[in-house]
Design an enzyme around this catalytic site. Sequence first.
Site, PDB file in Angstrom:
ATOM      1  N   ARG A 264       0.841  -1.201   0.000  1.00 29.11           N
ATOM      2  CA  ARG A 264       0.000   0.000   0.000  1.00 29.11           C
ATOM      3  C   ARG A 264       0.870   1.242   0.000  1.00 29.11           C
ATOM      4  O   ARG A 264       1.875   1.291   0.693  1.00 29.11           O
ATOM      5  CB  ARG A 264      -0.911   0.004   1.233  1.00 29.11           C
ATOM      6  CG  ARG A 264      -1.814  -1.207   1.244  1.00 29.11           C
ATOM      7  CD  ARG A 264      -2.789  -1.186   2.394  1.00 29.11           C
ATOM      8  NE  ARG A 264      -3.573  -2.432   2.368  1.00 29.11           N
ATOM      9  CZ  ARG A 264      -4.478  -2.773   3.262  1.00 29.11           C
ATOM     10  NH1 ARG A 264      -4.741  -1.955   4.272  1.00 29.11           N
ATOM     11  NH2 ARG A 264      -5.129  -3.907   3.171  1.00 29.11           N
ATOM     12  N   ARG A 279       2.767   0.778  10.114  1.00 31.12           N
ATOM     13  CA  ARG A 279       2.302   1.280   8.825  1.00 31.12           C
ATOM     14  C   ARG A 279       3.430   1.201   7.805  1.00 31.12           C
ATOM     15  O   ARG A 279       4.307   2.046   7.775  1.00 31.12           O
ATOM     16  CB  ARG A 279       1.803   2.720   8.978  1.00 31.12           C
ATOM     17  CG  ARG A 279       1.029   3.251   7.776  1.00 31.12           C
ATOM     18  CD  ARG A 279       0.530   4.659   8.025  1.00 31.12           C
ATOM     19  NE  ARG A 279      -0.350   4.736   9.182  1.00 31.12           N
ATOM     20  CZ  ARG A 279      -1.662   4.502   9.149  1.00 31.12           C
ATOM     21  NH1 ARG A 279      -2.242   4.198   8.018  1.00 31.12           N
ATOM     22  NH2 ARG A 279      -2.387   4.603  10.240  1.00 31.12           N
ATOM     23  N   GLU A 351      -5.940  -1.058  15.360  1.00 34.70           N
ATOM     24  CA  GLU A 351      -6.635  -1.963  14.445  1.00 34.70           C
ATOM     25  C   GLU A 351      -5.688  -3.075  13.977  1.00 34.70           C
ATOM     26  O   GLU A 351      -4.562  -2.826  13.562  1.00 34.70           O
ATOM     27  CB  GLU A 351      -7.132  -1.182  13.225  1.00 34.70           C
ATOM     28  CG  GLU A 351      -7.806  -2.083  12.219  1.00 34.70           C
ATOM     29  CD  GLU A 351      -8.174  -1.329  10.935  1.00 34.70           C
ATOM     30  OE1 GLU A 351      -8.257  -0.090  10.970  1.00 34.70           O
ATOM     31  OE2 GLU A 351      -8.370  -2.005   9.911  1.00 34.70           O
ATOM     32  N   SER A 354     -10.055  -6.296  10.239  1.00 30.55           N
ATOM     33  CA  SER A 354     -11.269  -5.612   9.831  1.00 30.55           C
ATOM     34  C   SER A 354     -12.142  -6.660   9.160  1.00 30.55           C
ATOM     35  O   SER A 354     -11.731  -7.266   8.185  1.00 30.55           O
ATOM     36  CB  SER A 354     -10.900  -4.496   8.860  1.00 30.55           C
ATOM     37  OG  SER A 354     -11.973  -3.622   8.679  1.00 30.55           O
ATOM     38  N   ARG A 391       1.495  -6.222  12.687  1.00 30.23           N
ATOM     39  CA  ARG A 391       0.871  -5.619  13.865  1.00 30.23           C
ATOM     40  C   ARG A 391       0.720  -6.643  14.990  1.00 30.23           C
ATOM     41  O   ARG A 391       0.787  -6.288  16.169  1.00 30.23           O
ATOM     42  CB  ARG A 391      -0.484  -5.010  13.498  1.00 30.23           C
ATOM     43  CG  ARG A 391      -0.319  -3.776  12.620  1.00 30.23           C
ATOM     44  CD  ARG A 391      -1.608  -3.025  12.375  1.00 30.23           C
ATOM     45  NE  ARG A 391      -1.339  -1.835  11.552  1.00 30.23           N
ATOM     46  CZ  ARG A 391      -2.250  -0.914  11.251  1.00 30.23           C
ATOM     47  NH1 ARG A 391      -3.483  -1.029  11.696  1.00 30.23           N
ATOM     48  NH2 ARG A 391      -1.918   0.138  10.511  1.00 30.23           N
TER      49      ARG A 391
END
Length: 425
Positions: A264, A279, A351, A354, A391
């Site tokens: 990403r 990130r 987070e 999801s 994460r």
Amino acid sequence: MLDQRLVRDNPDLIANELGRRGMTLDLTGLQLIAQQQRNLEEQRSSLQAEGNRIGKEVGQRIQQGSDPKASDVTELRQQGNLIKQKVAVLEDEEKQLSARLREQLLSFPNLPSPDCPEGRDENDNQERHRWGKPREGKDLLEHWAIAERLKLFETERSVRIAQSRFVTLMGQGARLERALINFMLDLHTSKGYREVMPPVLVNTASLTGSGQLPKFAEESFRCAEDDLWLTPTAEVPVTSLHRDEIIPADQLPLRYAAYSPCFRREAGSYGRDTRGLIRLHQFNKVELYWFVHPDHSQAAHAQITADAEAVLQALELPYRVIELCTGDLGFSSSRTFDLEVWLPGAGAFREISSCSICGDFQARRSAIRTKDEKGTRLIHTLNGSGLAVGRTMAALLETGQQSDGSVLLPKTLVPYFGNDRLEPE
RNA sequence: GGAGAGGUGGCCGAGUGGUCGAAGGCGCAGCACUGGAAAUGCUGUAUAGGGGCAACUCUAUCGAGGGUUCGAAUCCCUCCCUCUCCGCCA
């Protein structure tokens, strides 16, 4: 993608529902386009029917011995020619309208589920429940500091190799990442998920099929020469695994657990989460994905969320479940539960998964249907991270950190990692 | 990268200008036969979009897009993909 019949027959419903997401739109223009398109289609197809009749007539006469140059035959041919010209004009116009309609439809997000709580942004998200007791303490380090001590990854050198926001896992760090991927896949496959390791370069159709394109082109890395993109999530290739297919109802649900690296651009996140594993432009993720009969998707949503939670529970990582409000919903989702893991060092929930139900939104874009006695229908799709691996490592480091500098691992991970802790080298 | 072959329904496979959405076979479903089954027979069995309460009906689709023609799976052009051989390679 939304049903174009909805645009034609009930645009107010779309405007209202997307209004719940915070969008204001006026669909009267689009409705007109949709209606015109159908209008033209009716005219065109009846003209074509006429043309077909004439064509058959000509064929019959010639076969019955008429001179192809006889005046009655020539007359028919002229009629045919005329119709052909008219059809061409209508067809052209119709194609333009269809293209505009489709373009618009592809850019609309999914309608939120009636169950999705109303809200503007993330502040209106609702906590559903918590699991585990968050570790708290004054001197707890953040994961990147722990990782630095234990030499788990290289940050500066990764810039040399690639860019910022890339990481090179080393030693125990690389080993732990590998252990986590194996552990997660084993856990899911033991529950009946089929393991998938998909291509990570995907074509434009795949990205469009799951909803990343056309709207979020700037979020993905692209190989322009080849019409290929680096996949931002395994959700993309897995959706396209069954693109343009009709899956017999008795084969549903199909449940996949796909490991893939994810890429990403993280555009617009400058300065945020610049350290560590939170990130990155490239990260590993195990993704859960369901293709399910439309009548059974509600229950499936609860199950896929529970399956993601099971990973955190097995790893003894405290977390909370947040239901996203309409304003914070992802593009393709109609209802989403986020799992947020507790990071003791950061002192915050982050987070880590999801879990979304997309209804027929992706299925319509990707033409994935099922068939039973009642006919052919679009299937429903669901996806949920199970989990984001980087994460997860961050959470494990912060949760298991010891005053002697080592990190205790949960016991489920020991057989995978080969040791019950990370130790200074 | 070079040379050749080919892309037709769930699958195999026929079809080189005329009523072809497409023979035949396999598979699948229903019915008949049977005590039950096998075998056999009959019937049905693509997708999308229109119209119709429905039965049904119209249009499009034989890799994709264009062209020739009254008419294209069939002829012409462009592109994509697959396979085989050679080269290269983990």
